[in-house]
Each structure stands twice: as C-alpha cells, then as structure tokens.
Design an enzyme around this catalytic site. Structure first.
Site, PDB file in Angstrom:
ATOM      1  N   ASN A   6       1.718  -1.437   0.371  1.00  0.00           N
ATOM      2  CA  ASN A   6      -0.139   0.636   0.135  1.00  0.00           C
ATOM      3  C   ASN A   6       0.635   1.651  -0.083  1.00  0.00           C
ATOM      4  O   ASN A   6       2.321   1.150  -0.442  1.00  0.00           O
ATOM      5  CB  ASN A   6      -0.866  -0.035   1.085  1.00  0.00           C
ATOM      6  CG  ASN A   6      -0.528  -0.239   2.713  1.00  0.00           C
ATOM      7  OD1 ASN A   6       0.432   1.115   2.722  1.00  0.00           O
ATOM      8  ND2 ASN A   6      -0.180  -1.074   3.067  1.00  0.00           N
TER       9      ASN A   6
ATOM     10  N   ASP B  43      -4.554  -6.315   4.439  1.00  0.00           N
ATOM     11  CA  ASP B  43      -5.894  -7.588   5.266  1.00  0.00           C
ATOM     12  C   ASP B  43      -5.644  -8.877   3.984  1.00  0.00           C
ATOM     13  O   ASP B  43      -6.920  -9.896   5.340  1.00  0.00           O
ATOM     14  CB  ASP B  43      -7.116  -6.287   4.219  1.00  0.00           C
ATOM     15  CG  ASP B  43      -7.183  -4.770   5.303  1.00  0.00           C
ATOM     16  OD1 ASP B  43      -7.169  -5.292   6.701  1.00  0.00           O
ATOM     17  OD2 ASP B  43      -7.787  -4.362   4.913  1.00  0.00           O
TER      18      ASP B  43
ATOM     19  N   LYS C  64       9.817 -17.087  -9.524  1.00  0.00           N
ATOM     20  CA  LYS C  64       9.409 -15.259 -10.580  1.00  0.00           C
ATOM     21  C   LYS C  64       8.266 -16.328 -11.463  1.00  0.00           C
ATOM     22  O   LYS C  64       8.851 -17.582 -12.410  1.00  0.00           O
ATOM     23  CB  LYS C  64      10.439 -14.755 -11.277  1.00  0.00           C
ATOM     24  CG  LYS C  64       9.994 -14.035 -12.258  1.00  0.00           C
ATOM     25  CD  LYS C  64      10.519 -13.123 -13.142  1.00  0.00           C
ATOM     26  CE  LYS C  64       9.486 -11.852 -14.082  1.00  0.00           C
ATOM     27  NZ  LYS C  64      10.845 -10.951 -15.004  1.00  0.00           N
TER      28      LYS C  64
ATOM     29  N   PHE D 225      -5.621   3.581  14.451  1.00  0.00           N
ATOM     30  CA  PHE D 225      -5.886   4.034  13.308  1.00  0.00           C
ATOM     31  C   PHE D 225      -6.630   3.966  11.846  1.00  0.00           C
ATOM     32  O   PHE D 225      -6.882   2.665  11.910  1.00  0.00           O
ATOM     33  CB  PHE D 225      -4.099   4.516  12.434  1.00  0.00           C
ATOM     34  CG  PHE D 225      -3.596   6.154  12.723  1.00  0.00           C
ATOM     35  CD1 PHE D 225      -3.405   7.030  12.283  1.00  0.00           C
ATOM     36  CD2 PHE D 225      -2.951   5.530  13.778  1.00  0.00           C
ATOM     37  CE1 PHE D 225      -2.338   8.295  13.096  1.00  0.00           C
ATOM     38  CE2 PHE D 225      -2.006   6.509  14.867  1.00  0.00           C
ATOM     39  CZ  PHE D 225      -1.514   8.049  14.287  1.00  0.00           C
TER      40      PHE D 225
ATOM     41  N   LYS E 138     -14.859   0.800  14.005  1.00  0.00           N
ATOM     42  CA  LYS E 138     -14.057   0.168  14.057  1.00  0.00           C
ATOM     43  C   LYS E 138     -12.990  -0.288  15.478  1.00  0.00           C
ATOM     44  O   LYS E 138     -12.674  -0.832  16.166  1.00  0.00           O
ATOM     45  CB  LYS E 138     -12.410   0.731  13.262  1.00  0.00           C
ATOM     46  CG  LYS E 138     -10.990   0.027  13.412  1.00  0.00           C
ATOM     47  CD  LYS E 138     -10.479   0.761  12.659  1.00  0.00           C
ATOM     48  CE  LYS E 138      -9.027  -0.312  12.273  1.00  0.00           C
ATOM     49  NZ  LYS E 138      -8.302   0.485  11.082  1.00  0.00           N
TER      50      LYS E 138
ATOM     51  N   LYS F 275     -12.915  -3.239  17.850  1.00  0.00           N
ATOM     52  CA  LYS F 275     -11.333  -3.807  18.098  1.00  0.00           C
ATOM     53  C   LYS F 275     -10.967  -3.139  19.593  1.00  0.00           C
ATOM     54  O   LYS F 275     -10.001  -3.621  19.992  1.00  0.00           O
ATOM     55  CB  LYS F 275     -10.100  -3.041  16.479  1.00  0.00           C
ATOM     56  CG  LYS F 275     -11.289  -4.093  16.017  1.00  0.00           C
ATOM     57  CD  LYS F 275      -9.840  -3.103  14.666  1.00  0.00           C
ATOM     58  CE  LYS F 275     -10.329  -4.077  13.116  1.00  0.00           C
ATOM     59  NZ  LYS F 275     -10.032  -3.877  11.840  1.00  0.00           N
TER      60      LYS F 275
END
Length: 416
Positions: A222, A293, A303, A337, A351, A355
């Site tokens: 990300n 995730d 490869k 976060f 969230k 959590k």
C-alpha cells in the site's frame, strides 16, 4: 507541551571524541575547542591515520586532557584506559568518521584504541561521516550505515559541496558549529526525556506498509510511507518513553534518536509476531502501520512467468492485529488508526468498538495534505464517548505530540 531548551547542556559532560584519518581531521581541532568552551570534558582518541593529518599535541592543548591513540599505552596501572573511557563517557562522538571506522563499528572489529573503546562502551554514540562522495554512496558503506542506524547509532549527516578530492557531492564533514549544536540538542533531549510525561512508560509503535509476496519480484502493499509512525516514535521518546518501533516497508529513513529500538518486518505475519512479542510488557501500543488485509494464498519460490491473457490470484485474510490486541488487552492502552476515503467518522467509531481500542485516529486520505507520504495530516481523535479532539492541517510531528499528550493524560490521570 513545549520542549524546554536546556542552557549549558554540555557543562560537565564527558565526551569521548574519536578522530579518524581523513583530510577533515583538521576540523576536529575546532570541534574540540568549541566543545571545551561549552564546558564539556573532552577526551580525544586518535587513530594512527588521523595523526598523519593533525598532531596529538594540538588536541591535547585544546582539550586539556591526555590524548590516546595506542591501546597498549597504559598511563595508569590501576585501570585499562579504553575500558575507563568507555565506561565513564556520557557520549562517544566520532568526527570525522571514515568508511573504515564505520565498517569496523558495523561488524564489531576492534584492532585499535578507538574501535576497542567503541566496542566496550554502553554510552550513546554519535557519528559524523566524512569521505569521498562515491565512497559514501558505495553499497557496502550504505549497508554499514543501515546496520548502525538499526542499533540506535545517531548520525550527523555530511554536507554537500566541493570535497578535498575535487569531486562535488555529499561527503563533507559537517561544520564544527553544527556538530556542537547537534550534541547540545542531544543532551537537552536527554534532560527532557528523564522528566517527560511518558517517563518510565514502554511504548510500541507500528509504522509503514506491509509487503505480501506473490513471488520473489512481486508483492502486494500500500502507499503508507511510515512518516506518521516515525513522528510518533520521536514524540514518544521526547516525552520520556522507552520506544519500540516496528517498521515494515517505508519511504523514509529510520529515526536515529537514542532510545528508539527499531524492529524491521516485512509481511503482516511478521508484524503480528513482532507486536505479540512486545505486547505483554508495553504500556501503550499505537498501531499506525497500514497492514495488508489479504495476502496471496500461495507465494511462488521463483518468478511467475507470463502466460495467457489473464491470471487469477487467490487471496486469503491476514490476522487482524488490532482486533487480536483488543481482545487480549488488560493493562495496555491501545490506539488505532483509521485511514479512510470517505465517511471517516462512521468507520472510525465502528472500528474503535469492534477492536476494543481506547482511542482511534481517523483521517480521510483523499483530502489534500492528509494522505500517505505527506509531511502533514488532518485527523479526528475519538473514544467511546465520541469526538475527543479535532486537529486541523498540522505537521505529522505536531499531530504525534497532540496524540501522545492525550495518551499520557489518560494513562496517568494528570492533565498536561
């Protein structure tokens, strides 16, 4: 919380100054003089190569202390000089530091007075590299610098410009005045750290984006740069915490402040294992990392070659680290976060409850100045009762400070 400036922060501090053999060794004379003028007790160790550029007598005259260069030149039979210097130093400063001494430090070599002292000391170590630009950029030197950074060695980056060898580039020893300022800031921060609002607390911070391998040359990740996590680590340390920074892939150089222990990881599973290893002993855990995730169900050892017009990649869920910690939580203060691209408040509140976080920091990364890779952020901080604090566009360092003040207040019960 305003950082205090400590006046005369060098007065009475014992600084062991290592001088190695580069043309920049001549600047060590001015550096010694300026440190001594500030009240520091300077003890110089010179390598044999350094003595080709500047004399022991010069350094002795400026420091008002004996100068050391030979491990076997013991002037006091009641002690070993390198052990005495190593054990009594408040700071060991190597300036200039050649590629040679950096390599010795990285690999634990001890074949002269300076390298032996460096291996024996438990004091903070600060290094000011100086060398040819191509030497400074050599992969071996960069690898050695990275090894030392991960051990908590602090660096005073060399300047750019005309070098003695005639090349132009990065590698020039920083000016003595600037080095003295860096040393002063270090001791000023040490004073703040011992009396800060998080003094005695163990803080664990995750940063960066995890990497999930498809094959040896491809991966899923990300856009997280690690900047927010790094800012949190610096702020926590300045407030007195003992900091463990668990860092995945990042775009920024790792924090080099003493007292920040860095653990490098790659995948979500690596990060989970590292966090669990530090969970029991921590007081505050801030999960600023962007953890994948999902991961590929299978990762190829070689490869994957192109074949056909399409390729199907099967993904499976990774362990939800924040949820796992929320379920395990006993004494720990847990901060999460929530980076969203719309409806940040709704998703963040959901969230936080799911959590079992104590605080959650929400930001809409689609807003300019609040996204990944920026030096600024715009955040809202929530607890189970709703909005606690809304922060406008601020530097990530300032956001980190405001968040940690909240954490300190809630874990100590004292308003700051």
């Amino acid at each position: 919380m305003r950082r205090r400036i400590i006046l005369n922060s060098l007065k009475g501090k014992k600084i062991v100054l290592g001088v190695t053999g580069g043309i920049a060794a001549f600047k060590a004379a001015a550096l010694t003089s300026k440190l001594a003028q500030k009240g520091a007790d300077v003890h110089v160790i010179m390598t044999n190569s350094a003595k080709q550029f500047i004399t022991e007598l010069t350094m002795q005259s400026l420091s008002k202390n004996l100068v050391y260069s030979d491990t076997f030149q013991e002037r006091d039979p009641s002690l070993f000089a390198h052990i005495d210097l190593a054990g009594s130093a408040d700071l060991v400063l190597v300036a200039p530091a050649t590629a040679n001494i950096i390599g010795k430090m990285a690999h634990g070599l001890a074949d002269d007075m300076l390298s032996t002292t460096l291996l024996a000391t438990t004091a903070p170590v600060m290094v000011a590299p100086a060398m040819n630009v191509h030497m400074y950029q050599h992969p071996a030197v960069l690898n050695n610098l990275d090894i030392l950074a991960r051990r908590g060695i602090q660096f005073i980056e060399p300047g750019e410009g005309m070098l003695a060898c005639g090349y132009v580039g990065k590698g020039r020893l920083e000016e003595p005045e600037t080095i003295v300022q860096c040393v002063e800031r270090f001791f000023a921060q040490q004073e703040t750290v011992t009396s800060g609002p998080l003094s005695g607390k163990k803080v664990v911070i995750t940063a960066g984006g995890t990497v999930e391998r498809i094959d040896p040359v491809r991966y899923i990740s990300n856009d997280s740069s690690g900047k927010m996590g790094f800012a949190l680590a610096r702020a926590a340390r300045l407030m007195g915490a003992e900091v463990t920074l668990i860092a995945a892939r990042t775009d920024e150089a790792l924090p080099q402040e003493a007292g920040i222990h860095v653990v490098r990881v790659q995948s979500a599973e690596d990060m989970y294992n590292a966090v669990i290893a530090h969970w029991e002993d921590c007081d505050i855990l801030i999960k600023a990392a962007a953890v994948s995730d999902y991961r590929p169900k299978f990762s190829a050892d070689t490869k994957i070659k192109k074949s056909g017009d399409t390729m199907t990649l099967e993904l499976v869920k990774t362990t939800d680290i924040l949820e796992t910690l929320g379920n395990k939580k006993e004494k720990q203060f847990l901060i999460g976060f929530a980076a969203e691209t719309g409806n940040a408040e709704m998703y963040a509140k959901d969230k936080l409850v799911r959590k079992n976080c104590d605080l959650i920091v929400a930001n809409d990364v689609a807003i300019p100045g609040a996204g990944f890779g920026t030096d600024t952020n715009i955040v809202s901080i929530y607890d189970r009762d709703g909005l606690v604090k809304e922060l406008p566009l601020l530097s990530k360092d300032e956001v980190a400070k405001q968040l940690l003040i909240l954490a300190a207040e809630r874990t100590s019960g004292v308003s700051l």
